[in-house]
Every structure is written in structure tokens, then in C-alpha cells.
Design a protein around this motif. Structure first.
Motif, PDB file in Angstrom:
ATOM      1  N   TYR A 181       0.861  -1.182   0.000  1.00 23.85           N
ATOM      2  CA  TYR A 181       0.000   0.000   0.000  1.00 23.85           C
ATOM      3  C   TYR A 181       0.899   1.233   0.000  1.00 23.85           C
ATOM      4  CZ  TYR A 181      -4.208  -2.747   0.892  1.00 23.85           C
ATOM      5  OH  TYR A 181      -5.257  -3.621   0.765  1.00 23.85           O
ATOM      6  N   VAL A 182       0.546   2.257  -0.773  1.00 21.34           N
ATOM      7  CA  VAL A 182       1.425   3.415  -0.919  1.00 21.34           C
ATOM      8  C   VAL A 182       0.653   4.719  -0.746  1.00 21.34           C
ATOM      9  CG1 VAL A 182       3.088   2.247  -2.418  1.00 21.34           C
ATOM     10  CG2 VAL A 182       1.109   3.357  -3.440  1.00 21.34           C
ATOM     11  N   THR A 183       1.327   5.696  -0.128  1.00 24.81           N
ATOM     12  CA  THR A 183       0.802   7.063  -0.007  1.00 24.81           C
ATOM     13  C   THR A 183       1.919   8.078  -0.225  1.00 24.81           C
ATOM     14  OG1 THR A 183       1.092   6.938   2.401  1.00 24.81           O
ATOM     15  CG2 THR A 183      -1.125   6.497   1.538  1.00 24.81           C
ATOM     16  N   ASP A 184       2.899   8.112   0.704  1.00 20.34           N
ATOM     17  CA  ASP A 184       3.920   9.160   0.659  1.00 20.34           C
ATOM     18  C   ASP A 184       5.309   8.624   0.325  1.00 20.34           C
ATOM     19  OD1 ASP A 184       4.417   7.782   2.967  1.00 20.34           O
ATOM     20  OD2 ASP A 184       4.234   9.506   4.309  1.00 20.34           O
ATOM     21  N   GLU A 185       5.387   7.500  -0.369  1.00 22.42           N
ATOM     22  CA  GLU A 185       6.678   6.900  -0.712  1.00 22.42           C
ATOM     23  C   GLU A 185       7.509   7.777  -1.648  1.00 22.42           C
ATOM     24  OE1 GLU A 185       4.625   3.705   1.278  1.00 22.42           O
ATOM     25  OE2 GLU A 185       4.012   5.302  -0.075  1.00 22.42           O
ATOM     26  N   TRP A 186       6.881   8.756  -2.304  1.00 20.83           N
ATOM     27  CA  TRP A 186       7.596   9.649  -3.221  1.00 20.83           C
ATOM     28  C   TRP A 186       7.603  11.096  -2.700  1.00 20.83           C
ATOM     29  CZ3 TRP A 186       4.170   5.841  -4.545  1.00 20.83           C
ATOM     30  CH2 TRP A 186       4.672   4.786  -5.315  1.00 20.83           C
ATOM     31  N   TYR A 187       7.212  11.278  -1.443  1.00 18.26           N
ATOM     32  CA  TYR A 187       7.052  12.630  -0.914  1.00 18.26           C
ATOM     33  C   TYR A 187       8.392  13.326  -0.693  1.00 18.26           C
ATOM     34  CZ  TYR A 187       5.285  16.465   1.938  1.00 18.26           C
ATOM     35  OH  TYR A 187       4.984  17.698   2.423  1.00 18.26           O
ATOM     36  N   ALA A 188       9.316  12.668   0.001  1.00 11.48           N
ATOM     37  CA  ALA A 188      10.582  13.321   0.337  1.00 11.48           C
ATOM     38  C   ALA A 188      11.399  13.663  -0.909  1.00 11.48           C
ATOM     39  CB  ALA A 188      11.401  12.423   1.268  1.00 11.48           C
ATOM     40  N   ASP A 189      11.421  12.759  -1.888  1.00  8.06           N
ATOM     41  CA  ASP A 189      12.276  12.944  -3.057  1.00  8.06           C
ATOM     42  C   ASP A 189      11.610  13.731  -4.178  1.00  8.06           C
ATOM     43  OD1 ASP A 189      14.782  11.085  -2.547  1.00  8.06           O
ATOM     44  OD2 ASP A 189      13.020  10.004  -1.835  1.00  8.06           O
ATOM     45  N   TYR A 190      10.283  13.607  -4.309  1.00  9.89           N
ATOM     46  CA  TYR A 190       9.597  14.258  -5.418  1.00  9.89           C
ATOM     47  C   TYR A 190       8.403  15.109  -5.000  1.00  9.89           C
ATOM     48  CZ  TYR A 190      12.411  11.130  -8.269  1.00  9.89           C
ATOM     49  OH  TYR A 190      13.465  10.480  -8.843  1.00  9.89           O
ATOM     50  N   GLY A 191       8.077  15.144  -3.728  1.00 13.10           N
ATOM     51  CA  GLY A 191       6.949  15.955  -3.270  1.00 13.10           C
ATOM     52  C   GLY A 191       5.605  15.419  -3.726  1.00 13.10           C
ATOM     53  N   ILE A 192       5.526  14.114  -4.014  1.00 13.05           N
ATOM     54  CA  ILE A 192       4.298  13.507  -4.528  1.00 13.05           C
ATOM     55  C   ILE A 192       3.637  12.658  -3.457  1.00 13.05           C
ATOM     56  CG2 ILE A 192       3.324  11.940  -6.263  1.00 13.05           C
ATOM     57  CD1 ILE A 192       5.669  12.693  -8.093  1.00 13.05           C
ATOM     58  N   THR A 193       2.349  12.879  -3.266  1.00 14.42           N
ATOM     59  CA  THR A 193       1.554  12.072  -2.339  1.00 14.42           C
ATOM     60  C   THR A 193       0.416  11.432  -3.112  1.00 14.42           C
ATOM     61  OG1 THR A 193       2.046  13.625  -0.558  1.00 14.42           O
ATOM     62  CG2 THR A 193       0.255  12.079  -0.190  1.00 14.42           C
ATOM     63  N   ILE A 194       0.191  10.149  -2.868  1.00 15.34           N
ATOM     64  CA  ILE A 194      -0.837   9.392  -3.582  1.00 15.34           C
ATOM     65  C   ILE A 194      -1.942   8.994  -2.614  1.00 15.34           C
ATOM     66  CG2 ILE A 194      -1.299   7.206  -4.803  1.00 15.34           C
ATOM     67  CD1 ILE A 194       1.511   7.449  -5.990  1.00 15.34           C
ATOM     68  N   GLY A 195      -3.181   9.074  -3.070  1.00 18.16           N
ATOM     69  CA  GLY A 195      -4.323   8.664  -2.261  1.00 18.16           C
ATOM     70  C   GLY A 195      -5.304   7.861  -3.083  1.00 18.16           C
ATOM     71  N   ALA A 196      -6.226   7.178  -2.408  1.00 12.71           N
ATOM     72  CA  ALA A 196      -7.242   6.383  -3.102  1.00 12.71           C
ATOM     73  C   ALA A 196      -8.523   6.383  -2.291  1.00 12.71           C
ATOM     74  CB  ALA A 196      -6.754   4.953  -3.335  1.00 12.71           C
ATOM     75  N   ALA A 197      -9.640   6.259  -2.985  1.00 15.73           N
ATOM     76  CA  ALA A 197     -10.952   6.165  -2.340  1.00 15.73           C
ATOM     77  C   ALA A 197     -11.855   5.319  -3.225  1.00 15.73           C
ATOM     78  CB  ALA A 197     -11.566   7.555  -2.133  1.00 15.73           C
ATOM     79  N   GLY A 198     -12.595   4.396  -2.624  1.00 10.88           N
ATOM     80  CA  GLY A 198     -13.525   3.558  -3.370  1.00 10.88           C
ATOM     81  C   GLY A 198     -14.815   4.307  -3.667  1.00 10.88           C
ATOM     82  N   LYS A 199     -15.539   3.810  -4.647  1.00 12.14           N
ATOM     83  CA  LYS A 199     -16.791   4.422  -5.057  1.00 12.14           C
ATOM     84  C   LYS A 199     -17.959   3.634  -4.473  1.00 12.14           C
ATOM     85  CE  LYS A 199     -17.690   4.334  -9.466  1.00 12.14           C
ATOM     86  NZ  LYS A 199     -17.629   4.646 -10.905  1.00 12.14           N
ATOM     87  N   ASN A 200     -19.052   4.352  -4.222  1.00  4.97           N
ATOM     88  CA  ASN A 200     -20.269   3.731  -3.699  1.00  4.97           C
ATOM     89  C   ASN A 200     -20.031   2.993  -2.380  1.00  4.97           C
ATOM     90  OD1 ASN A 200     -21.616   4.621  -6.005  1.00  4.97           O
ATOM     91  ND2 ASN A 200     -21.161   2.740  -7.135  1.00  4.97           N
ATOM     92  N   GLY A 201     -19.124   3.548  -1.577  1.00  9.20           N
ATOM     93  CA  GLY A 201     -18.843   2.960  -0.272  1.00  9.20           C
ATOM     94  C   GLY A 201     -18.009   1.709  -0.335  1.00  9.20           C
ATOM     95  N   ASP A 203      -1.102  14.379  -5.305  1.00  9.48           N
ATOM     96  CA  ASP A 203      -0.848  15.736  -4.837  1.00  9.48           C
ATOM     97  C   ASP A 203       0.625  16.054  -5.021  1.00  9.48           C
ATOM     98  OD1 ASP A 203      -3.289  17.014  -3.559  1.00  9.48           O
ATOM     99  OD2 ASP A 203      -3.338  15.033  -2.658  1.00  9.48           O
ATOM    100  N   PHE A 204       0.923  17.259  -5.527  1.00 12.05           N
ATOM    101  CA  PHE A 204       2.289  17.679  -5.792  1.00 12.05           C
ATOM    102  C   PHE A 204       2.613  18.877  -4.903  1.00 12.05           C
ATOM    103  CE2 PHE A 204       0.433  15.786  -9.553  1.00 12.05           C
ATOM    104  CZ  PHE A 204       1.358  14.788  -9.854  1.00 12.05           C
ATOM    105  N   ALA A 205       3.593  18.699  -4.031  1.00  8.84           N
ATOM    106  CA  ALA A 205       3.961  19.781  -3.123  1.00  8.84           C
ATOM    107  C   ALA A 205       4.485  20.980  -3.892  1.00  8.84           C
ATOM    108  CB  ALA A 205       5.013  19.291  -2.127  1.00  8.84           C
TER     109      ALA A 205
END
Length: 580
Positions: A61-81, A158-160
């Protein structure tokens, strides 16, 4: 199903160098930011490894694995609950090992089976011959095996620091949806796309600069295979403090470095950055002077003379620096009792301090100069990362997506009732019953799945059936999805009995010929009493009484006709571009 395969990003390279504090006299120390780097630095975010180069595996599972080096944060959300996204995380899916249809997602396999890989799906035969490696999915449920959510969802980036998004690679998208782009000036743009089908890999051009947020809506199962991202030569990539590497003859003798770990960013926005300092040396720094670009405009620089700072001490004072082009520059002058000095001597430092503040003349024989660059947008990016996975804009997108799904579902059901047209062929004396013997199960632009049922014998018209009365057979003659002619035949069928099959579409429709026979009654037959010609694939027994057979022809549309108006209206309302 669908996924994002890779992401291409570009940074602005046309910006001019931003001067720091000037040196004068003799051979001056160059305090301008280096322009040696390539003006455009593009990466393909392909989810094979974290920002620091550590490999990722399917199931991570990934979110901020690219934050320190590239300022990229990844998120996810399912549809219809639906979906399983712990702390708003997307999941890595290894396309080389997609699992089975019972425990996995072979339609996310790569390459396609035609190209020697594990991928299943006709659309991948021509688009999925290059191995995709890892892709990102919205996980379906809390289980060990990676599996994409059948009802889709959102994957956000998201891009810092503002970037240029070049393109987005998607996989196994079978319907249409939208990619929402937000730029640093608050402009929101929608890029609509249409999926290429099962197991297909496709690229959606974005080519938008100054992007700080991108949300990819996935209509059903599917994945993001990559993102193309580009940075400019003066733009910060990640969210770490950077210490400028001076030329060999400009460095502090002994190769002393102040150390980026000794500068703590407390907070930042796009205009200023607040930070603290620590003496990371094993000796007292005396004096320790710093200056930064002045945020209040009173003077070019804001200067601070901190006197003696003991080894290992972290200062409680906070300093504020003005940001330019995403950076804040911190200039540091330090001396020590152990003889800190520069490698070159004919230099002078002349910061233009605020009224009433004057720093001592810089003496390169007793002091060293250090320069730190602090990224200015990472705190706002971090705040976005720490918010609830379902941000307000994501909630609106999910709400819009749910409404679109409801509209699509409604028009699809309405279409099933009107997208079958029965033609009068031969001279069948049997009446076409209500309900019809043929019904649509599902439609897409390449095939249609239908069911056929016996509705003539043993049916009382009120939903009751007589199990003792069965018709001899009913058969359907059609073209299979692989292009071959086929006949599906069901024998000894009671009221409502029959089966389901899928037919190939050409020019938006398919032709299905039904043949019916009952040897015990006079339900079927030609009005003139003539025998009926039946394809041998449907009836090989020449002894059957062909005067008791009927033939009907049905034209079935492959694209739901009642959905076209709503989708055209939706496209007209959107200030976007469509890519097919």
C-alpha cells in the motif's frame, strides 16, 4: 478494471537564475543558483520503486513513498462505499502475476496472452504487448491478494511543488470517466477519456503545467499504469532541505558542511517558509550569522546575528524567509575556535540587512559560508496528505460519479427494453409472445449478451408454468465474439427455460436468428404449410417434421440507445477534451 500505469511530469525550465547574496572583490564567490542541471527533468512514475529507489512489491500500500524525493503524495478512495483503502492508500498490483479470476484480476495481466503474457482480454492483444510491471489500483476488499475494485473509485496525486503533467497511462478501462486537474492558481480542468476495453493499455494526454493536484476517476475495475511528470531546472522536486554544493576552492577547509538535517522546516506556504536551526558541529560556532530574503519588503535581506551557539544545540528561535520560484535561500556565516575558514580568501559578504542591523565584515580566514535551499510548498502539500482521504473535492467527484453511474444504470435498463427489433421473415404462424423470447443482458460497443427463453408452451400468461409441458427445442444462430458462426440449442425446454450467450457486434448491432420446434403441437409452422429450412448447426436430424418449425430474426443494438442523449449532454456541459 483499470489502472494507472505511469505518470510523466515536467518542471518549468524557462525560469532565470535567482540571485542570493552577492560577494564582491577579487574572485567573488558565486552565490547564484547553479544552472548546470538540465532545463527539463522528466520522470515516468511507474510504481516499480519508492522515491528513494527501494523496490515495491505487488500488494504494497502506498501514499507518501515519493514525498521526500519528489513531493508527490498518492491517495485512493472507493466508489459507492466500496473498496479497501487503509488511511487513503492505493495498492500496488504486479501485472506479471495477476492471479486467477477467482482470486486476482487476470484482466490486469501484462503482457496480453497473445503476446506471451498472463493478460486476458481481447483489447489487450494489440495494446498490451509491453510488460507494464507494477500498476496502482483501488483495492476491492481487505484480503491478501491484490484485486481491483469492481465499482471503481479515485486515485489522487498531490504535488507539493507545481509540475507539468505530460500524460497518464491507464489499463483495463472499459467505460468513460474523467481526470480532474488543479493548477497552482486554482483553475480546475477536466479531461474526459474513454476506455479502450478489457486488458487494454492506453495513454491519456494531459500536457498541463503548474499542476498541484490530479484526481483520476476510474469507472469500474482498472488501474493507473503510470504518470509522466516534468520539473523545471530551478523548481524543487521533493520536500527535503538541500545544501548547495560549492566548488572545491570555495568550500570550507576540511570539507565542512552545515548539513540539511540541521535545518528544520516548521511551516511553509507559497510565499514564506518558517524554519529553525541546529548547530550540528562538535564545536561551538562563534559567531553564527544568517540572512534570508526579507518577506516584509523593508530591506532586501533579513539578518540575524546569533552570537555563540554551543555544539549540538537546537535554537528555539524561528526564522522566516521569503520564497522565490518555490525556494527560500538561507545564507549562513559561521566561525569557530578550531579555525574554520574558506578555501579562497579574496571574498566579501555584503548582505543588505534591515534598518539598525549590521553584520560584521565577512573574514574568509576565520569563517565559512554555507547556503541552504528550503522548499516552500511542501507544508501545504503535507497538509493535504494529512487530511481525510475523502477530501471535499473528492467527495464531490465521488458524488458526481455516483450520479453518473445511477444515470448510466437507469438508461441502460431502459435501453434493454427498446434495443431489440424483430423482423418478419418466412411465414411463421406463431405469435411473438409478451414477454419476448429474447432479452438483453448487457451491451457494449463490441458485443452484446442476450438470454433466450421458451415463452409459448406451458405458460399460462400469469407467471405460472406447467412443468409437464415442454417444447422440443429452441435455438439461436449468431456470430460469436471470435467471429465464428455458432448455434446455441436448448432441448426439452419448459416455460421460461433457455440460456444465455454473447454475440459479436458489427456497425453497432448484431443479428440473431431464432428457430423454434415442437413436435407435439401445431404452435409452430409456416402459414402455407411449407417446410422450414434450418441451418444444419441448429438441426441435424433430417427426420424432424420441418412443417412444425418457425424462424424469427432479431436485430440487437450493441450500445444502449437511451444513454446517448444523457452522455452527449454531459459532454456538452463539460469544458473539457475527449480522448479515445
Amino acid at each position: 478494471s483499470g489502472a494507472v500505469a505511469e505518470l510523466g511530469v515536467c518542471f518549468d525550465c524557462d525560469q532565470q537564475d535567482t540571485p542570493g547574496t552577492g560577494y564582491s572583490g577579487g574572485a567573488p564567490l558565486n552565490l547564484y543558483k547553479s544552472n548546470d542541471a538540465a532545463c527539463e527533468d522528466c520522470i515516468q512514475l511507474d510504481f516499480e520503486s519508492r522515491g528513494d529507489g527501494v523496490a515495491l512489491a505487488g500488494g504494497d500500500y502506498v501514499t507518501d513513498e515519493w514525498y521526500a524525493d519528489y513531493g508527490i503524495t498518492i491517495g485512493a478512495a472507493g466508489k459507492n462505499g466500496g473498496g479497501f483503502t487503509p488511511n487513503g492508500a492505493a495498492r500496488v498490483f504486479d501485472t506479471s502475476n495477476p492471479g486467477s479470476s477467482n482470486d486476482g484480476a487476470p484482466d490486469l495481466g501484462s503482457p496480453n496472452v497473445v503476446c506471451g503474457g498472463p493478460g486476458e482480454g481481447d483489447a489487450g492483444a494489440t495494446t498490451n504487448c509491453v510488460p507494464q510491471g507494477n500498476v496502482l489500483i483501488v483495492q476491492e476488499s481487505d484480503k491478501e491478494t491484490p484485486d481491483d475494485n469492481a465499482s471503481g473509485g479515485l486515485i489522487s496525486f498531490d504535488f507539493a511543488n507545481p509540475v507539468k503533467i505530460r500524460d497518464v497511462a491507464l489499463m483495463n478501462i472499459q467505460e468513460s470517466d474523467v481526470i480532474t486537474i488543479t493548477t497552482v492558481d486554482g483553475i480546475v480542468t477536466e479531461v474526459h477519456y474513454s476506455g479502450l476495453g478489457k486488458n487494454a493499455v492506453q495513454s491519456v494526454p494531459i500536457n498541463t503545467e503548474n499542476v498541484i493536484r490530479m484526481v483520476i476517476a476510474i469507472p469500474g475495475s482498472g488501474a493507473v499504469a503510470g504518470v509522466g511528470v516534468c520539473y523545471g531546472c530551478t523548481a524543487p522536486k521533493g520536500c527535503e532541505v538541500i545544501e548547495r554544493q560549492l566548488a572545491a576552492d570555495e568550500r570550507c577547509v576540511g570539507d565542512y558542511e552545515f548539513g540539511p538535517e540541521n535545518v528544520e522546516v516548521v511551516s511553509s506556504d507559497t510565499q514564506t517558509v518558517t524554519f529553525k536551526l541546529k548547530n550540528g558541529f562538535d564545536t561551538v560556532l562563534n559567531p553564527l550569522d544568517i540572512w534570508v530574503d526579507n518577506a516584509d519588503g523593508e530591506s532586501p535581506q533579513m539578518c540575524h546575528s546569533l552570537g555563540a551557539v554551543d555544539a549540538g544545540v537546537k535554537l528555539s528561535e524561528r526564522f522566516v524567509a521569503k520564497c522565490t520560484d518555490g525556494w527560500a535561500t538561507v545564507s549562513i556565516s559561521a566561525g569557530s575556535a578550531n579555525g574554520m575558514r574558506m578555501g579562497m580568501f579574496d571574498v566579501a559578504v555584503e548582505p543588505y540587512c534591515q534598518p539598525g542591523m549590521y553584520l560584521p565584515d565577512f573574514n574568509p580566514m576565520t569563517r565559512c559560508y554555507f547556503e541552504m535551499s528550503l522548499p516552500c510548498r511542501c507544508d501545504s502539500g503535507l497538509a493535504r496528505r494529512l487530511e481525510s482521504p475523502e477530501r471535499s473535492d473528492e467527495k464531490q467527484l465521488l458524488k458526481k460519479s455516483r450520479a453518473k453511474d445511477e444515470l448510466r444504470s437507469s438508461c441502460k435498463e431502459e435501453s434493454k427494453a427498446v434495443d431489440i427489433h424483430t423482423l418478419s421473415v418466412d411465414k411463421c404462424k406463431a405469435e411473438m409472445e409478451d414477454p419476448s423470447p429474447i432479452k438483453i443482458v448487457s451491451q457494449d460497443d463490441r458485443s452484446v449478451t442476450v438470454s433466450i427463453a421458451q415463452v409459448w408452451k406451458g405458460c399460462d400468461g400469469e407467471g405460472r408454468r406447467n412443468d409437464d409441458e415442454k417444447m422440443t427445442w429452441i435455438a439461436a444462430d449468431y456470430i460469436r465474439p471470435d467471429g465464428e458462426l455458432a448455434c446455441s440449442k436448448f432441448e426439452s425446454v419448459g416455460c421460461g427455460d433457455g440460456g444465455t450467450f454473447t454475440a459479436q457486434c458489427q456497425d453497432g448491432a448484431t443479428v440473431i436468428d431464432l428457430y423454434m420446434h415442437d413436435s407435439d403441437t401445431q404452435i409452430f409452422g409456416q402459414t402455407d404449410g411449407s417446410p422450414l429450412s434450418v441451418p444444419s448447426a441448429c438441426e441435424e436430424d433430417e427426420s424432424r417434421d420441418r412443417t412444425k418449425m418457425c424462424h424469427t430474426r432479431h436485430i440487437v443494438k450493441c450500445v444502449p440507445s437511451r444513454c446517448s442523449d444523457s452522455e452527449e449532454l454531459e459532454q456538452a456541459r463539460a469544458k473539457t477534451f475527449w480522448f479515445f
